[in-house]
Design a protein around this motif. Structure first.
Motif, PDB file in Angstrom:
ATOM      1  N   ASP A   1     -78.502   3.606 -34.396  1.00  0.00           N
ATOM      2  CA  ASP A   1     -78.295   2.403 -35.221  1.00  0.00           C
ATOM      3  C   ASP A   1     -79.390   1.384 -34.971  1.00  0.00           C
ATOM      4  OD1 ASP A   1     -76.016   3.526 -36.246  1.00  0.00           O
ATOM      5  OD2 ASP A   1     -74.620   2.314 -35.062  1.00  0.00           O
ATOM      6  N   GLY A   2     -79.714   1.191 -33.683  1.00  0.00           N
ATOM      7  CA  GLY A   2     -80.743   0.218 -33.325  1.00  0.00           C
ATOM      8  C   GLY A   2     -82.120   0.598 -33.841  1.00  0.00           C
ATOM      9  N   MET A   3     -82.407   1.892 -33.915  1.00  0.00           N
ATOM     10  CA  MET A   3     -83.720   2.353 -34.370  1.00  0.00           C
ATOM     11  C   MET A   3     -83.853   2.342 -35.891  1.00  0.00           C
ATOM     12  SD  MET A   3     -84.386   5.569 -31.782  1.00  0.00           S
ATOM     13  CE  MET A   3     -86.048   5.892 -32.402  1.00  0.00           C
ATOM     14  N   THR A   4     -82.708   2.435 -36.593  1.00  0.00           N
ATOM     15  CA  THR A   4     -82.761   2.587 -38.058  1.00  0.00           C
ATOM     16  C   THR A   4     -82.134   1.430 -38.828  1.00  0.00           C
ATOM     17  OG1 THR A   4     -80.665   3.807 -38.035  1.00  0.00           O
ATOM     18  CG2 THR A   4     -82.701   5.094 -37.837  1.00  0.00           C
ATOM     19  N   GLY A   5     -81.416   0.556 -38.135  1.00  0.00           N
ATOM     20  CA  GLY A   5     -80.751  -0.542 -38.826  1.00  0.00           C
ATOM     21  C   GLY A   5     -79.511  -0.097 -39.580  1.00  0.00           C
ATOM     22  N   THR A   6     -78.979   1.082 -39.246  1.00  0.00           N
ATOM     23  CA  THR A   6     -77.769   1.590 -39.902  1.00  0.00           C
ATOM     24  C   THR A   6     -76.544   1.298 -39.042  1.00  0.00           C
ATOM     25  OG1 THR A   6     -78.119   3.762 -38.870  1.00  0.00           O
ATOM     26  CG2 THR A   6     -79.019   3.423 -41.093  1.00  0.00           C
ATOM     27  N   LYS A   7     -75.380   1.757 -39.509  1.00  0.00           N
ATOM     28  CA  LYS A   7     -74.136   1.547 -38.770  1.00  0.00           C
ATOM     29  C   LYS A   7     -73.339   2.844 -38.776  1.00  0.00           C
ATOM     30  CE  LYS A   7     -70.825  -0.874 -36.779  1.00  0.00           C
ATOM     31  NZ  LYS A   7     -70.971  -1.342 -35.383  1.00  0.00           N
ATOM     32  N   HIS A   8     -73.057   3.389 -37.598  1.00  0.00           N
ATOM     33  CA  HIS A   8     -72.301   4.628 -37.529  1.00  0.00           C
ATOM     34  C   HIS A   8     -70.800   4.357 -37.573  1.00  0.00           C
ATOM     35  CE1 HIS A   8     -71.844   3.422 -33.308  1.00  0.00           C
ATOM     36  NE2 HIS A   8     -70.826   4.266 -33.243  1.00  0.00           N
ATOM     37  N   ASN A   9     -70.028   5.389 -37.863  1.00  0.00           N
ATOM     38  CA  ASN A   9     -68.569   5.311 -37.833  1.00  0.00           C
ATOM     39  C   ASN A   9     -68.094   5.980 -36.550  1.00  0.00           C
ATOM     40  OD1 ASN A   9     -65.779   6.061 -38.148  1.00  0.00           O
ATOM     41  ND2 ASN A   9     -65.978   5.683 -40.338  1.00  0.00           N
ATOM     42  N   SER A  10     -67.667   5.181 -35.580  1.00  0.00           N
ATOM     43  CA  SER A  10     -67.369   5.712 -34.244  1.00  0.00           C
ATOM     44  C   SER A  10     -66.202   6.697 -34.246  1.00  0.00           C
ATOM     45  CB  SER A  10     -67.094   4.560 -33.268  1.00  0.00           C
ATOM     46  OG  SER A  10     -66.013   3.780 -33.712  1.00  0.00           O
ATOM     47  N   ASN A  11     -65.162   6.421 -35.029  1.00  0.00           N
ATOM     48  CA  ASN A  11     -64.007   7.321 -35.044  1.00  0.00           C
ATOM     49  C   ASN A  11     -64.346   8.654 -35.702  1.00  0.00           C
ATOM     50  OD1 ASN A  11     -62.095   5.526 -33.776  1.00  0.00           O
ATOM     51  ND2 ASN A  11     -62.153   4.326 -35.652  1.00  0.00           N
ATOM     52  N   ARG A  12     -65.121   8.600 -36.791  1.00  0.00           N
ATOM     53  CA  ARG A  12     -65.544   9.841 -37.436  1.00  0.00           C
ATOM     54  C   ARG A  12     -66.489  10.625 -36.533  1.00  0.00           C
ATOM     55  NH1 ARG A  12     -67.750   8.608 -42.906  1.00  0.00           N
ATOM     56  NH2 ARG A  12     -69.850   9.035 -42.183  1.00  0.00           N
ATOM     57  N   GLU A  13     -67.286   9.913 -35.752  1.00  0.00           N
ATOM     58  CA  GLU A  13     -68.187  10.583 -34.807  1.00  0.00           C
ATOM     59  C   GLU A  13     -67.382  11.362 -33.768  1.00  0.00           C
ATOM     60  OE1 GLU A  13     -71.527  11.967 -32.950  1.00  0.00           O
ATOM     61  OE2 GLU A  13     -71.360  10.998 -34.890  1.00  0.00           O
ATOM     62  N   LEU A  14     -66.300  10.766 -33.275  1.00  0.00           N
ATOM     63  CA  LEU A  14     -65.450  11.460 -32.306  1.00  0.00           C
ATOM     64  C   LEU A  14     -64.801  12.691 -32.925  1.00  0.00           C
ATOM     65  CD1 LEU A  14     -63.673   8.512 -30.449  1.00  0.00           C
ATOM     66  CD2 LEU A  14     -65.541   9.927 -29.622  1.00  0.00           C
ATOM     67  N   ILE A  15     -64.367  12.571 -34.181  1.00  0.00           N
ATOM     68  CA  ILE A  15     -63.770  13.725 -34.867  1.00  0.00           C
ATOM     69  C   ILE A  15     -64.801  14.839 -35.027  1.00  0.00           C
ATOM     70  CG2 ILE A  15     -62.811  14.546 -37.058  1.00  0.00           C
ATOM     71  CD1 ILE A  15     -61.441  11.792 -37.323  1.00  0.00           C
ATOM     72  N   GLY A  16     -66.033  14.464 -35.430  1.00  0.00           N
ATOM     73  CA  GLY A  16     -67.101  15.453 -35.578  1.00  0.00           C
ATOM     74  C   GLY A  16     -67.412  16.144 -34.261  1.00  0.00           C
ATOM     75  N   GLN A  17     -67.478  15.357 -33.182  1.00  0.00           N
ATOM     76  CA  GLN A  17     -67.718  15.925 -31.854  1.00  0.00           C
ATOM     77  C   GLN A  17     -66.570  16.848 -31.452  1.00  0.00           C
ATOM     78  OE1 GLN A  17     -70.390  15.540 -29.897  1.00  0.00           O
ATOM     79  NE2 GLN A  17     -71.464  14.028 -31.143  1.00  0.00           N
ATOM     80  N   GLY A  18     -65.339  16.437 -31.791  1.00  0.00           N
ATOM     81  CA  GLY A  18     -64.175  17.243 -31.456  1.00  0.00           C
ATOM     82  C   GLY A  18     -64.160  18.573 -32.191  1.00  0.00           C
ATOM     83  N   VAL A  19     -64.446  18.544 -33.489  1.00  0.00           N
ATOM     84  CA  VAL A  19     -64.502  19.777 -34.282  1.00  0.00           C
ATOM     85  C   VAL A  19     -65.549  20.725 -33.705  1.00  0.00           C
ATOM     86  CG1 VAL A  19     -65.145  20.732 -36.532  1.00  0.00           C
ATOM     87  CG2 VAL A  19     -63.667  18.713 -36.411  1.00  0.00           C
ATOM     88  N   ALA A  20     -66.730  20.184 -33.381  1.00  0.00           N
ATOM     89  CA  ALA A  20     -67.811  21.006 -32.818  1.00  0.00           C
ATOM     90  C   ALA A  20     -67.388  21.641 -31.501  1.00  0.00           C
ATOM     91  CB  ALA A  20     -69.060  20.149 -32.619  1.00  0.00           C
ATOM     92  N   ASN A  21     -66.712  20.885 -30.662  1.00  0.00           N
ATOM     93  CA  ASN A  21     -66.321  21.408 -29.348  1.00  0.00           C
ATOM     94  C   ASN A  21     -65.099  22.329 -29.415  1.00  0.00           C
ATOM     95  OD1 ASN A  21     -67.955  20.343 -26.936  1.00  0.00           O
ATOM     96  ND2 ASN A  21     -67.767  18.546 -28.252  1.00  0.00           N
ATOM     97  N   MET A  22     -64.366  22.291 -30.509  1.00  0.00           N
ATOM     98  CA  MET A  22     -63.288  23.255 -30.703  1.00  0.00           C
ATOM     99  C   MET A  22     -63.826  24.584 -31.224  1.00  0.00           C
ATOM    100  SD  MET A  22     -60.243  20.905 -32.362  1.00  0.00           S
ATOM    101  CE  MET A  22     -59.168  22.310 -32.642  1.00  0.00           C
ATOM    102  N   VAL A  23     -64.821  24.517 -32.084  1.00  0.00           N
ATOM    103  CA  VAL A  23     -65.357  25.731 -32.709  1.00  0.00           C
ATOM    104  C   VAL A  23     -66.354  26.445 -31.799  1.00  0.00           C
ATOM    105  CG1 VAL A  23     -66.699  26.624 -34.662  1.00  0.00           C
ATOM    106  CG2 VAL A  23     -65.003  24.826 -35.039  1.00  0.00           C
ATOM    107  N   THR A  24     -67.225  25.681 -31.133  1.00  0.00           N
ATOM    108  CA  THR A  24     -68.296  26.285 -30.322  1.00  0.00           C
ATOM    109  C   THR A  24     -67.790  27.260 -29.257  1.00  0.00           C
ATOM    110  OG1 THR A  24     -69.671  24.318 -30.690  1.00  0.00           O
ATOM    111  CG2 THR A  24     -70.312  25.765 -28.891  1.00  0.00           C
TER     112      THR A  24
END
Length: 581
Positions: A271-294
């Motif tokens: 965010d700091g490098m690009t001036g964007t804003k991430h969605n923290s809860n969706r990021e956790l869900i994405g990380q969770g899905v990846a760690n369930m499938v991997t």
């Protein structure tokens, strides 16, 4: 509408030119990720191809489902100590289950919107365990750097150090030479060829040198782990039993917390490098899905990688496509060139991981926090030492508990409880503590200024300060709470005790109570017990009420003159008529 924002909102205005940028950045990061994926897997105690599988599967899924446009996911150095400990204690199959459980936890954290809570983990705790992990990684690679033989791996840091010292007589000069060549190449490449990945060049140069000048003299990935297969990973569901879940729920929680913290830190950097804003809860869900499938394909736990995410952005990434392309590049390399990776010397992998450890050590911040010589320094040191000498699990738990306790102690010390009286020399007759002296203090009315949060850490001090000071039992106890922003249930219980104890012989009144404390006393019933008429918005109104309750006989000949009205009251006069005159 929501569905559209999740899956297409991040691609608004996407063009062919944007795709070209994503391809370039994905290619660069993919090439960087290959040696790191293998190195992290080896350091975690598993075969190098499992790191490759993780880079491919988790990398693609995190980009698809995560909450940051630029996040690059995969195995990272932060996981090495906890993963190695799980493999050493429970075995590789249990690591897969721990990763799967961690994925479920991360998904639940995202669903219940706990992403914002991660930011409340104190910085000294994160710096402490990150620096501790860096030390463990660095020391863990000394044996490979020196080419020591017959080195037995232990979970204990001290045992590993002892093992290295005992095996010092087995130093392999060819391994040292190979490691030095790789180290020099990794350090010099960014200076000579800024856009070329240093770890890749280091591995290539040192491997070629070892093959040409001293073949068969150094241990390789192939000799240690067997040939790396170019076959795609097979689906395999880990065995799940209640007993195994009980055994691994603790390590899985640490993996989830560590993954959540690192991925969100990486997203904040992006965010700091690009001036964007991430969605923290969706990021956790994405990380969770990846760690369930991997783990279902043999991969190890993954999270957002700060260095690779930054590299992704620097190379012009525009959307999550760059992360998907990064995973696809690694997949292509696995299929085409995997067997050749077996020739890479273990001594070549050591400098790559040592530099990763050096870069993640947060040494400047660590020293800076130590120099403050505050409670933060203590939390930092405790977390760091426990990470190195005990375990990451214990370090995080104790670090957080210590931070909470020390914070509560600091907050309790901020509480100010002091007797006060109106200052007639002030135009608004402000109630000041300096007005109270041994000779000027009303025997019938005690006014207290209370400043600071009332919570479990300060509640007992609050009660003792009040009750100890009013041992002579005045008629009126006025608590000025305009500077109390917060009150918890523990403090309310102590306040209730004060009110009920004092009410046996006098009256408690309040002035200026803020909305939060007021809502608490209303919910607990203390408001109704005290009586609505005993709560005042302004202190002046409360003092007027208090003066009405005075025992006028006790005022006769009183020489304290705590209030302006006392001159009249001491003489037996009606102070109201005196004021009118």
């Amino acid at each position: 509408m929501e569905k559209k924002s999740i899956f297409t909102g991040r691609y608004a205005g996407y063009s062919v030119q944007s795709f070209k940028k994503d391809v370039l950045s994905g290619l660069v990061v993919g090439i960087i990720a290959i040696p790191l994926g293998m190195a992290f897997a080896i350091a975690s105690g598993v075969n190098p191809e499992y790191g490759i599988y993780t880079t491919i599967i988790a990398g693609i899924l995190i980009s698809l489902f995560g909450g940051s446009k630029f996040q690059i996911g995969g195995p990272t150095g932060a996981f090495i100590p906890i993963l190695f400990a799980i493999v050493l204690t429970y075995g590789y199959e249990s690591l897969l289950l721990a990763g799967f459980l961690a994925g479920i936890m991360l998904v639940l954290m995202g669903i219940f919107k706990l992403g914002s809570l991660i930011k409340y983990i104190p910085r000294p705790v994160t710096i402490g365990f990150t620096s501790g992990i860096a030390v463990l990684i660095f020391v863990g690679q000394i044996a490979n750097f020196l080419g020591l033989s017959n080195v037995e791996k232990h979970e204990s840091f001290l045992m590993n150090v002892k093992e290295i010292i005992l095996r010092m007589d087995t130093i392999n000069i060819y391994s040292v030479l190979t490691a030095v060549i790789c180290l020099i190449a990794v350090i010099l490449t960014p200076k000579i060829l800024p856009k070329v990945p240093g770890p890749l060049i280091g591995l290539l140069v040192s491997t070629v040198a070892a093959i040409i000048f001293f073949p068969s003299e150094v241990a390789t990935i192939g000799s240690a782990f067997g040939e790396i297969s170019n076959k795609l990973p097979e689906f395999h569901f880990p065995e799940i039993t209640f007993e195994r879940i009980q055994l691994l729920i603790g390590p899985a929680f640490v993996i989830a917390m560590l993954g959540g913290i690192e991925s969100l830190l990486s997203a904040v950097v992006a965010d700091g490098m690009t001036g964007t804003k991430h969605n923290s809860n969706r990021e956790l869900i994405g990380q969770g899905v990846a760690n369930m499938v991997t783990p279902l394909f043999g991969g190890i736990p993954a999270t957002g990688a700060i260095a690779r995410t930054a590299t992704n952005i620097k190379n012009g990434a525009v959307s999550p496509f760059s992360g998907i392309i990064h995973g696809s590049v690694v997949l292509l390399v696995l299929v085409l060139f995997a067997p050749y990776a077996s020739a890479i010397p273990l001594a070549s992998m050591a400098p790559v991981l040592m530099i990763v450890a050096w870069n993640m050590s947060e040494r400047r911040v660590f020293v800076s926090l130590l120099k403050t010589k505050t409670t933060d320094s203590l939390v930092l040191l405790v977390t760091f030492l426990l990470t190195v000498f005990v375990s990451l699990t214990v370090a995080v738990e104790v670090g957080l508990i210590a931070a909470v306790i020390l914070f509560a102690k600091q907050m309790s010390e901020q509480l100010i409880i002091a007797k006060a009286l109106p200052d007639p020399e002030h135009k608004n007759k402000r109630v000041e503590t300096h007005r109270v002296t041994n000779s000027r203090d009303c025997p019938q009315i005690s006014i207290f200024n209370i400043e600071g949060p009332l919570f479990f850490g300060s509640a007992q001090t609050f009660e003792q300060s009040i009750m100890r000071t009013i041992h002579y039992k005045p008629n009126i106890l006025l608590l000025r709470m305009g500077k109390v922003p917060f009150m918890d249930a523990t403090a309310e219980a102590y306040l209730s005790s004060i009110v009920k104890d004092f009410s046996t012989h006098g009256t408690v009144i309040f002035s200026g109570m803020n909305p939060h404390p007021l809502s608490i006393v209303k919910k607990t019933g203390l408001y109704d017990y005290t009586g609505e008429e005993h709560f005042f918005e302004h202190t002046g109104e409360a003092i007027d009420f208090s003066l009405e309750q005075l025992d006028r006989n006790k005022c006769l000949s009183c020489q304290h003159f705590a209030f302006e009205e006392c001159t009249a009251l001491s003489a037996g006069l009606d102070y109201k008529k005196t004021e009118e005159t």
